[in-house]
Design a protein around this motif. Structure first.
Motif: not given
Ligand SMILES: Cc1cc2nc3c(=O)[nH]c(=O)nc-3n(C[C@H](O)[C@H](O)[C@H](O)COP(=O)(O)O)c2cc1C
Length: 213
Positions: A54, A76, A79, A81
């Motif tokens: 991931n 947030v 997820k 991660t």
């Molecule tokens: C530049 C950028 C910064 C991000 N920062 C955060 C963050 O600080 N915390 C968070 O929960 N999601 C953040 N996101 C959204 C996550 O990357 C997104 O929800 C992602 O799908 C999570 O992946 P996962 O489900 O594989 O963990 C960000 C997205 C972008 C494009």
């Protein structure tokens, strides 16, 4: 005391003075993420107990201790991660330079946990030295981390990682230190991306000699 503006005005003709709790969540998000800038981006790689890789960007990220070194980022909500880190206790923060911006952005997509986000981004997984989570081979620097603590904060979960290994590629190293211009990291500005501003030290600045500020 009532705030000066019930919602973001098109133009601001007087000072904005608000309790952020009075605004909708998207409006508050836009306000505060445009004020805390630029934010470094942790491109966090993890692996699930079943072996699924991931990768996801997190801009609620910073260095929070230097001895021993700790970094922290906020998830947030829960997820993939966070689920992987809870299950394995490990993660890698990949530091992405500007050439990796499109790949990094692609990994923000909401996909199934089984979906390999290294494939989606077109980047190469390579083994880390001290943790099971893979590194992004194309990234010029990596923090390999073990979970030190998680702290619920508002709608987020703050993940604190102890850095057990640091990797830096020769391409971003110059004169005994990382060269910020060569690292050229992706940064977050409001809902957009940015680059590092020119790097300088003010004349008479004590900061080069200060270790703990
Ligand atoms: C530049 C950028 C910064 C991000 N920062 C955060 C963050 O600080 N915390 C968070 O929960 N999601 C953040 N996101 C959204 C996550 O990357 C997104 O929800 C992602 O799908 C999570 O992946 P996962 O489900 O594989 O963990 C960000 C997205 C972008 C494009």
């Amino acid at each position: 005391m009532a705030g000066s503006h019930a919602r973001p005005p098109m133009d601001l003709d007087r000072d904005l003075e608000i309790d952020p709790a009075e605004w909708s969540r998207p409006d508050t998000y836009d306000l505060v993420t445009a004020l805390v800038v630029p934010r470094p981006i942790a491109w966090v790689s993890t692996v699930s107990p079943g072996g699924h890789r991931n990768l996801a960007p997190h801009s609620y990220f910073n260095l929070v201790a230097d001895h021993p070194v700790h970094v922290a980022f906020s998830s947030v909500g829960v997820k993939d991660t966070l689920r992987n880190i809870r299950a394995t206790g490990e993660f890698v923060v990949n530091i992405a330079g500007q050439p990796l911006l499109s790949a990094l952005d692609a990994t923000a997509a909401d996909v199934e946990p089984e979906c390999d986000e290294f494939m989606i981004a077109g980047v190469t997984p390579e083994p880390a030295r001290c943790v099971q989570a893979p590194r992004v081979a194309e990234a010029p620097a990596h923090f390999e981390c073990v979970l030190a603590d998680e702290v619920p904060v508002g709608n987020c979960i703050l993940i604190i990682g102890r850095v057990v290994h640091v990797h830096v590629a020769p391409s971003v190293w110059s004169r005994r230190r990382v060269d910020p211009a060569a690292l050229d990291p992706t940064v977050r500005l409001s809902r957009r991306y940015g680059m590092l501003a020119p790097v300088f030290t003010p004349e008479e600045s004590p900061s080069p000699h200060v270790l703990a500020e």
